[in-house]
Design an enzyme around this catalytic site. Structure first.
Site, mmCIF file in Angstrom:
data_model
loop_
_atom_site.group_PDB
_atom_site.id
_atom_site.type_symbol
_atom_site.label_atom_id
_atom_site.label_comp_id
_atom_site.label_asym_id
_atom_site.label_seq_id
_atom_site.Cartn_x
_atom_site.Cartn_y
_atom_site.Cartn_z
ATOM 1 C CG HIS A 159 -0.373 0.446 2.441
ATOM 2 N ND1 HIS A 159 -0.213 -0.769 3.460
ATOM 3 C CD2 HIS A 159 -0.209 1.573 3.118
ATOM 4 C CE1 HIS A 159 0.340 -0.061 4.501
ATOM 5 N NE2 HIS A 159 0.449 1.059 4.435
ATOM 6 C CG ASP A 213 -0.079 -4.062 2.676
ATOM 7 O OD1 ASP A 213 0.202 -3.386 1.534
ATOM 8 O OD2 ASP A 213 -0.169 -3.314 3.578
ATOM 9 N N GLY A 272 3.486 6.333 8.023
ATOM 10 C CA GLY A 272 4.611 6.711 7.772
ATOM 11 C C GLY A 272 5.691 5.363 8.380
ATOM 12 C CG ASN A 273 6.437 3.722 12.132
ATOM 13 O OD1 ASN A 273 5.917 4.450 12.968
ATOM 14 N ND2 ASN A 273 7.824 3.501 12.156
ATOM 15 C CB SER A 274 3.069 1.719 6.121
ATOM 16 O OG SER A 274 1.957 1.761 6.823
ATOM 17 N N GLY A 296 -8.251 -26.470 -4.368
ATOM 18 C CA GLY A 296 -9.314 -26.518 -4.857
ATOM 19 C C GLY A 296 -10.606 -26.928 -4.172
ATOM 20 C CB ILE A 344 -12.535 -25.735 4.021
ATOM 21 C CG1 ILE A 344 -11.623 -24.529 4.007
ATOM 22 C CG2 ILE A 344 -12.011 -26.819 3.054
ATOM 23 C CD1 ILE A 344 -10.083 -24.591 4.239
#
Length: 468
Positions: free
Chosen positions: A102, A132, A203-205, A261, A264
């Site tokens: 992001h 992410d 901003g730490n992301s 596939g 569940i």
């Protein structure tokens, strides 16, 4: 003497505790800081002009406002640049950098600022919205300081951790805390977050979460906050997940996850009793579309107990393990079916290319429609008219819930009007008589509940209802 001895023991205990706590994090911060980077992105945004005043035809201000709006329209048509800030860290001397997806999503330009003050443009190598995570690459004339991933599975609640990054655009910053919890899930299928009280802000992301050995055990990704600022509940995607994603992005530029596939759901105590399982564990198969599982003979109603030699605790654990398994690998899977365990061999497909796989439509036989109340539920057999009225697929079979007593146990378990019951006791039910037979069979077998396969808006789910 007794008082003195007690005092000495207390002092020794205090010294031992003090020795277990770092006197300072300065050496650690100094050693890893050169590998942490600030990331600035810019994006071209089309600027829209807000609606202007409405001027009646013939007004003396008509020409004035027309000229004004024309000028504003010309100015508003010009695109503008939008900037964003984030963090990241270097993982190799040749310039590979990890950050959050992001942080760079939609960016036209990505600039990386190093602890030394230098800047370099970066190009996107690959990204994975599911976790992410994104990998960037810069070209440097000299080898870059870098850090390595640690084993987040060895991290314990209470361990010291250090977060670094660019909070609120203030530049390089360090915060310290402990691991508050492990294995947190927020919203994704592959989530495995470390929760920490080390201060994490906007901003730490994309910045790293270090252990005391200077190894990255997490990538700072999200916070839980009512005001947008840190309140001591931050989340870092664990290195156990990130390192595998990064390896694939570096090698292929994309992720390549294993695909089983199946659809569940978790096994609760009621479902376990209805199936005859000794304990509530594993993943209950609710549907098997065309794919690897169908080819291997997996059926709806099977409970997956182990996958590739690892016991399955719940659906989340199975999804993660399958996703982390190599595409094309042949694995064994232990299932519980019809009261006994079986072993199946299956070759995994690739999840990213599995979208759009269809399922052949079986031949449809039309029973005579019938309606009846059973277990507080008014049911009707499906016919063409009902399929059309309810927008059901042409091959839909089962019993439609027309009405349900809100005081009934079935309602309490989640059954609702318009649901379609397609199985009971892991056997298809196309008629009222089928359901009555399944109820009788369950009672004869000493079962206290009956397992139903219910479809709502096409999505299957099992639920166990108690028998009278």
């Amino acid at each position: 003497m007794g008082t003195l001895a007690s005092l000495l023991l207390l002092l020794q205990s205090m010294v031992a505790v003090a020795q277990g706590m770092p006197s300072s994090f300065a050496d650690l911060a100094e050693s890893v800081s050169p590998s942490v980077v600030n990331i600035t992105t810019s994006t071209t945004v089309e600027q829209r002009t807000a609606p202007g005043p409405v001027v009646p035809d013939g007004s003396p201000f008509e020409d004035f406002f027309r000229d004004f709006l024309d000028r504003r329209s010309d100015e508003g048509a010009r695109p503008r640049r939008s900037a964003a800030l984030g963090s990241g860290f270097v993982i190799s001397p040749d310039g590979f950098i990890v950050t959050n997806n992001h942080v760079i999503d939609g960016a036209d330009e990505i600039m990386v600022e190093f602890f030394s003050g230098g800047e370099l443009p970066a190009r996107l190598i690959g990204r994975d919205p599911n976790t992410d995570i994104a990998v960037l690459k810069v070209e440097s004339d000299t080898p870059l300081p870098f850090v390595s991933f640690g084993d987040s599975d060895k991290a314990r609640v209470g361990d010291w951790v250090l977060a670094m990054g660019n909070p609120l655009g203030q530049g390089f910053s360090v915060s310290v805390g402990v691991i508050s919890a492990r294995n947190r899930a927020l919203s994704g299928s592959y989530d495995d977050y470390i929760q920490t009280d080390a201060a994490i802000n906007r901003g730490n992301s994309g910045g790293p979460l270090f252990n005391l050995d200077g190894e990255v055990v997490g990538v700072n990704t999200a916070i839980l906050s009512p005001n947008g600022g840190s309140i001591g509940i931050g989340f870092s995607m664990s290195s156990a997940v990130v390192s595998k994603v990064v390896d694939q992005l570096q090698e292929f530029g994309e992720t390549r996850r294993g695909w089983l596939g199946v659809r569940i759901q978790d096994v609760d105590s009621d479902v376990a009793e209805a199936l005859g399982l000794e304990s509530a564990r594993g993943a209950l198969v609710t549907d098997v579309p065309t794919g690897p599982a169908m080819e291997a003979g997996v059926k709806a109603g099977d409970v997956i107990l182990s996958f590739d030699g690892v016991e399955v605790e719940d659906t989340r654990a199975l999804v993660r393990q399958v996703g982390e398994t190599e595409v094309g690998k042949a694995v064994t899977m232990n299932i519980f079916r019809d009261g006994k365990a079986e072993t199946l061999a299956i070759t995994l497909g690739r999840r990213e290319t599995a979208e759009g796989s269809g399922e052949a439509e079986p031949d449809v036989t039309e029973p005579e429609p019938s309606e009846k109340e059973i277990l507080g539920v008014t049911l009707m057999e499906i016919d063409d008219t009902l399929r059309e009225e309810m927008g059901l697929p042409s091959n839909a079979e089962g019993l439609v819930v027309l009405n349900i007593d809100e005081t009934s146990e079935a309602f309490e378990k989640g059954l609702r009007a318009s649901d379609v019951i397609s199985e009971a006791g892991q056997q298809p039910v196309n008629t009222i008589a089928d359901l009555e037979e399944r109820i009788a069979d369950a009672k004869d077998a000493g079962r206290k509940s009956l397992l139903l396969l219910v479809r709502r808006d096409g999505e299957p789910r099992y639920m166990a209802v108690n028998l009278p």
